[in-house]
Design an enzyme around this catalytic site. Sequence first.
Site, PDB file in Angstrom:
ATOM      1  N   ARG A  78     -24.883  11.903   2.275  1.00  0.00           N
ATOM      2  CA  ARG A  78     -24.920  11.495   4.444  1.00  0.00           C
ATOM      3  C   ARG A  78     -24.116  11.399   4.964  1.00  0.00           C
ATOM      4  O   ARG A  78     -23.740   9.646   4.312  1.00  0.00           O
ATOM      5  CB  ARG A  78     -26.419  11.161   4.085  1.00  0.00           C
ATOM      6  CG  ARG A  78     -27.407  11.637   3.843  1.00  0.00           C
ATOM      7  CD  ARG A  78     -29.156  11.203   3.591  1.00  0.00           C
ATOM      8  NE  ARG A  78     -28.683  10.235   2.915  1.00  0.00           N
ATOM      9  CZ  ARG A  78     -29.168   8.865   3.429  1.00  0.00           C
ATOM     10  NH1 ARG A  78     -28.699   8.554   4.699  1.00  0.00           N
ATOM     11  NH2 ARG A  78     -28.875   8.011   2.698  1.00  0.00           N
ATOM     12  N   TYR A 106     -23.873  20.023   2.940  1.00  0.00           N
ATOM     13  CA  TYR A 106     -24.580  18.579   1.520  1.00  0.00           C
ATOM     14  C   TYR A 106     -25.775  18.213   2.084  1.00  0.00           C
ATOM     15  O   TYR A 106     -26.093  17.953   2.835  1.00  0.00           O
ATOM     16  CB  TYR A 106     -23.818  17.724   1.443  1.00  0.00           C
ATOM     17  CG  TYR A 106     -23.206  17.130   0.346  1.00  0.00           C
ATOM     18  CD1 TYR A 106     -23.179  17.655  -0.935  1.00  0.00           C
ATOM     19  CD2 TYR A 106     -24.718  15.737  -0.261  1.00  0.00           C
ATOM     20  CE1 TYR A 106     -22.927  16.856  -2.145  1.00  0.00           C
ATOM     21  CE2 TYR A 106     -24.861  14.677  -1.329  1.00  0.00           C
ATOM     22  CZ  TYR A 106     -24.117  15.903  -2.550  1.00  0.00           C
ATOM     23  OH  TYR A 106     -24.344  15.119  -3.342  1.00  0.00           O
ATOM     24  N   GLY A 107     -26.690  18.362   1.367  1.00  0.00           N
ATOM     25  CA  GLY A 107     -27.659  17.597   0.509  1.00  0.00           C
ATOM     26  C   GLY A 107     -28.433  17.217   2.321  1.00  0.00           C
ATOM     27  O   GLY A 107     -28.610  17.776   2.468  1.00  0.00           O
ATOM     28  N   LYS A 109     -34.555  14.839   4.987  1.00  0.00           N
ATOM     29  CA  LYS A 109     -34.492  13.251   5.783  1.00  0.00           C
ATOM     30  C   LYS A 109     -34.875  13.855   7.363  1.00  0.00           C
ATOM     31  O   LYS A 109     -35.375  12.662   8.361  1.00  0.00           O
ATOM     32  CB  LYS A 109     -32.851  12.523   5.825  1.00  0.00           C
ATOM     33  CG  LYS A 109     -32.389  12.352   3.555  1.00  0.00           C
ATOM     34  CD  LYS A 109     -33.726  11.355   3.575  1.00  0.00           C
ATOM     35  CE  LYS A 109     -33.745  11.028   2.635  1.00  0.00           C
ATOM     36  NZ  LYS A 109     -34.087   9.917   1.265  1.00  0.00           N
ATOM     37  N   HIS A 133     -40.931   6.324   4.005  1.00  0.00           N
ATOM     38  CA  HIS A 133     -39.719   7.152   2.902  1.00  0.00           C
ATOM     39  C   HIS A 133     -40.336   6.551   1.604  1.00  0.00           C
ATOM     40  O   HIS A 133     -40.061   5.296   0.587  1.00  0.00           O
ATOM     41  CB  HIS A 133     -37.953   6.213   3.523  1.00  0.00           C
ATOM     42  CG  HIS A 133     -36.888   6.669   2.044  1.00  0.00           C
ATOM     43  ND1 HIS A 133     -35.944   5.966   2.304  1.00  0.00           N
ATOM     44  CD2 HIS A 133     -37.135   7.380   1.172  1.00  0.00           C
ATOM     45  CE1 HIS A 133     -34.808   6.257   1.495  1.00  0.00           C
ATOM     46  NE2 HIS A 133     -35.387   7.691   1.218  1.00  0.00           N
ATOM     47  N   SER A 177     -32.654   3.618  -0.977  1.00  0.00           N
ATOM     48  CA  SER A 177     -32.000   4.631  -1.850  1.00  0.00           C
ATOM     49  C   SER A 177     -31.456   3.760  -2.839  1.00  0.00           C
ATOM     50  O   SER A 177     -31.232   2.840  -3.102  1.00  0.00           O
ATOM     51  CB  SER A 177     -30.927   4.916  -0.432  1.00  0.00           C
ATOM     52  OG  SER A 177     -31.648   5.652   0.400  1.00  0.00           O
ATOM     53  N   CYS A 231     -32.659   2.524  -5.920  1.00  0.00           N
ATOM     54  CA  CYS A 231     -33.517   1.293  -6.718  1.00  0.00           C
ATOM     55  C   CYS A 231     -34.350   2.043  -7.368  1.00  0.00           C
ATOM     56  O   CYS A 231     -35.362   1.270  -7.558  1.00  0.00           O
ATOM     57  CB  CYS A 231     -34.198   1.132  -5.024  1.00  0.00           C
ATOM     58  SG  CYS A 231     -33.644  -1.105  -4.538  1.00  0.00           S
ATOM     59  N   ASN A 284     -36.876   7.150 -10.753  1.00  0.00           N
ATOM     60  CA  ASN A 284     -37.529   6.548 -12.167  1.00  0.00           C
ATOM     61  C   ASN A 284     -39.092   6.390 -12.093  1.00  0.00           C
ATOM     62  O   ASN A 284     -39.954   6.563 -12.830  1.00  0.00           O
ATOM     63  CB  ASN A 284     -36.662   5.366 -12.508  1.00  0.00           C
ATOM     64  CG  ASN A 284     -35.818   6.258 -13.293  1.00  0.00           C
ATOM     65  OD1 ASN A 284     -34.775   7.180 -13.068  1.00  0.00           O
ATOM     66  ND2 ASN A 284     -34.541   5.432 -13.499  1.00  0.00           N
ATOM     67  N   ASP A 296     -39.644  11.096  -2.241  1.00  0.00           N
ATOM     68  CA  ASP A 296     -38.736  10.327  -2.538  1.00  0.00           C
ATOM     69  C   ASP A 296     -39.599  10.199  -0.271  1.00  0.00           C
ATOM     70  O   ASP A 296     -39.265   9.359  -0.300  1.00  0.00           O
ATOM     71  CB  ASP A 296     -38.219  11.601  -1.737  1.00  0.00           C
ATOM     72  CG  ASP A 296     -37.056  10.802  -1.049  1.00  0.00           C
ATOM     73  OD1 ASP A 296     -36.008   9.584  -1.029  1.00  0.00           O
ATOM     74  OD2 ASP A 296     -36.210  11.187  -0.437  1.00  0.00           O
ATOM     75  N   ARG A 330     -25.985  15.689  -7.120  1.00  0.00           N
ATOM     76  CA  ARG A 330     -27.729  15.629  -7.070  1.00  0.00           C
ATOM     77  C   ARG A 330     -27.811  17.009  -8.099  1.00  0.00           C
ATOM     78  O   ARG A 330     -27.222  18.053  -8.878  1.00  0.00           O
ATOM     79  CB  ARG A 330     -27.745  16.290  -5.506  1.00  0.00           C
ATOM     80  CG  ARG A 330     -27.489  15.068  -4.865  1.00  0.00           C
ATOM     81  CD  ARG A 330     -28.505  13.944  -5.033  1.00  0.00           C
ATOM     82  NE  ARG A 330     -28.273  12.555  -4.039  1.00  0.00           N
ATOM     83  CZ  ARG A 330     -28.667  12.118  -3.190  1.00  0.00           C
ATOM     84  NH1 ARG A 330     -29.995  12.271  -3.156  1.00  0.00           N
ATOM     85  NH2 ARG A 330     -28.302  10.740  -2.711  1.00  0.00           N
ATOM     86  N   PHE A 337     -37.838  -0.435 -16.201  1.00  0.00           N
ATOM     87  CA  PHE A 337     -38.550   1.312 -16.328  1.00  0.00           C
ATOM     88  C   PHE A 337     -40.349   1.472 -16.728  1.00  0.00           C
ATOM     89  O   PHE A 337     -41.048   0.518 -16.192  1.00  0.00           O
ATOM     90  CB  PHE A 337     -37.429   1.416 -17.711  1.00  0.00           C
ATOM     91  CG  PHE A 337     -35.744   1.654 -16.890  1.00  0.00           C
ATOM     92  CD1 PHE A 337     -35.257   2.412 -15.953  1.00  0.00           C
ATOM     93  CD2 PHE A 337     -35.010   0.509 -17.200  1.00  0.00           C
ATOM     94  CE1 PHE A 337     -33.999   2.710 -15.863  1.00  0.00           C
ATOM     95  CE2 PHE A 337     -34.325   0.538 -16.900  1.00  0.00           C
ATOM     96  CZ  PHE A 337     -33.671   1.665 -15.865  1.00  0.00           C
ATOM     97  N   GLU A 357     -41.634  -0.675 -18.857  1.00  0.00           N
ATOM     98  CA  GLU A 357     -42.159  -2.227 -18.480  1.00  0.00           C
ATOM     99  C   GLU A 357     -42.904  -1.979 -17.007  1.00  0.00           C
ATOM    100  O   GLU A 357     -43.963  -3.052 -17.256  1.00  0.00           O
ATOM    101  CB  GLU A 357     -41.461  -3.274 -19.076  1.00  0.00           C
ATOM    102  CG  GLU A 357     -40.952  -3.348 -20.360  1.00  0.00           C
ATOM    103  CD  GLU A 357     -41.993  -2.329 -21.267  1.00  0.00           C
ATOM    104  OE1 GLU A 357     -43.261  -3.015 -21.837  1.00  0.00           O
ATOM    105  OE2 GLU A 357     -41.389  -2.565 -22.699  1.00  0.00           O
TER     106      GLU A 357
HETATM  107  C1  OXD Z   1     -31.361   8.942   0.348  1.00  0.00           C
HETATM  108  C2  OXD Z   1     -31.726  10.365  -0.608  1.00  0.00           C
HETATM  109  O1  OXD Z   1     -30.140   8.571   0.134  1.00  0.00           O
HETATM  110  O2  OXD Z   1     -33.259  10.669  -0.987  1.00  0.00           O
HETATM  111  O3  OXD Z   1     -32.301   8.058   0.323  1.00  0.00           O
HETATM  112  O4  OXD Z   1     -30.274  11.040  -0.313  1.00  0.00           O
HETATM  113 MN    MN Z   2     -34.504   8.728  -0.330  1.00  0.00          MN
END
Ligand code: OXD
Ligand code: MN
Length: 615
Positions: free
Chosen positions: A86, A225-226, A234, A254, A276, A278, A282, A301, A393, A517, A519
């Site tokens: 982005r 891209y994305g 977004k 978000h 983003s 973090c 997961n 997301d 991605r 993770f 835990e």
């Molecule tokens: C971001 C994404 O950057 O989801 O938050 O791609």
């Molecule tokens: Mn995101």
Amino acid sequence: MTTLADAPTRTSLADVSAAARTGVHAWVAAVAELTEPDAVVWCDGSDDERRALIAQMVGTGTLLPLDPTLRPGSYLARSDPDDVARVESRTFICSQDQSDAGPTNNWREPGAMRTELDEVLVGSMRGRTMYVVPFSMGPVGGPLSQIGVQVTDSPYVVVSMGVMTRVGTAVRELVEAGAPFVPAVHSLGMPLVDGATDVPWPCSTTKYIAHFPETREIWSFGSGYGGNALLGKKCFALRIASVMGRDEGWLAEHMLLIRLTAPTGRRYHVAAAFPSACGKTNLAMLRPTLPGWRVETIGDDIAWLRPGPDGTLRAINPEAGFFGVAPGTGEATNPAAIETLSHDTIFTNVALTPEGDVWWEGLTDEAPAHLTDWTGRPWTPDSPTPAAHPNSRFTVAAAQCPTIADGWDDPEGVALDAIVFGGRRATNVPLVAQAESWEHGVFMGATISSERTAAAEGLVGELRRDPFAMMPFCGYDMADHWEHWLEVGAALEHKPLVFQVNWFRKDESGQFIWPGFGENSRVLAWVVDQVDRSRGLRTDVGAVTSPVGLLPAPGALDTDGLDLSVDALAALFEVDRDSWALEADLTQEFFATFGDRVPPALHSRLAHLRAALDD
Ligand code: OXD
Ligand code: MN
């Protein structure tokens, strides 16, 4: 004599914007007059259409088929090396009034931006096909859903939109019948003139990702891209939808969305905002280590939250797929994602194995001896650069996820029990804290941050702020967004509880204290135990007060079986008064950047924090 009135005119970008208000066909025709594609094709989102577009892209080298046994139905795309992420510096909010974009967005005067865009978009689709993609964010026709129509000259974008959103004739019929839609124009900005041969990843060096919040328009130029190009994500589901939510009394956030089932069989729904990178994906696919607990995925997301008729805050995942970061995703960190990606996935900018499969850093502990890197060059573990681009991605249907929740796509959404805000903080912020009130929760969301340098000890350094994890995604003034959260919460009869988490606190030697993770399920278990306590379903003491919120009472956070010393546990929850006093000063400075738009309730919470630290 010719007069001005006789002068030849062409369709301008302003004409296109005006046409959008008269109906979808007028708008599509106007975009075609402006961009001059060779052909206009309406997409129906069918499997046949997807197959044909994929075959076409294999022909042009945009997609490389992966080995059909190792990775059935899957493809690799390699982007232009200058079109890999982005572009926030080229992302614009073009509100009438600059102050409505706020100090955290790039603002452009709408008329000036229309003129600039007009210059680059004239004839920008020459030699190409313009696809018209009617899509729904959220289940088609659902009470929390919204419709968009994207035109694009990129078949990669069409196929990706087919994964990430609901594309089809049902949506087309709705817009043709006059349903309101978000008009979204996307051009790669690389016309194919005079029979020139195409390149696998056309794009332009000039890029614009422009949003017009008042007219709900999106204009994207120059990138394939994305988040720059898949305009449902977004651009629509966050920037434009956040403005729709402000105007209509709901929230576009978000946030991931999960269902947690306790050993009691009780189910809870939790939304969580993290900046983003973090670990949102997961957490969305977490495999709990706590026996008897289950986490199911609803979204990874974005979540749209709307007060329901029953007084709860209801939430949907407006997307239909995952556009996730590949590096760091492995059997150990996210087995559910690995299973999700086993077939029918489009990978972008990952590495290729000699057997025709994909690889990225973190997929396996050891890198294969020979690979082709994301740029198409030979790679070995001795190569100085990563094999996969750090922002490579996967694009995959959510329904393929083994942990996808039953009814994840219920148009009515789920009632939220808890909202979690997280950042990446080496210092200060405890593993988990509960907000004392909705206002305190909004304060937690408004102050999400990460250290610029991952300081291991001492007072906090400069903080990178990411309020509500929405810094690059809020389509209006961030402080107004906080006010909107306060208003939405005030009207809710059954408010979700709000929490702050931090998996990333470090000890003096710079090591993470908390194992993270699976835990993290222990933290989620305390969160929903607190929900039970707030409803009178448990009477044991769950929390103790602290200056920064409610912390788990001794024994209330299950740490059985963890290799975590008493001192380490204490360090996870330590509230250092000097560091927090400094943090309060930094928060005051941060709030000051928004001038008088910061809600008084947030200034009060800051004063409350200072008073509690002094106590
Ligand atoms: C971001 C994404 O950057 O989801 O938050 O791609
Ligand atoms: Mn995101």
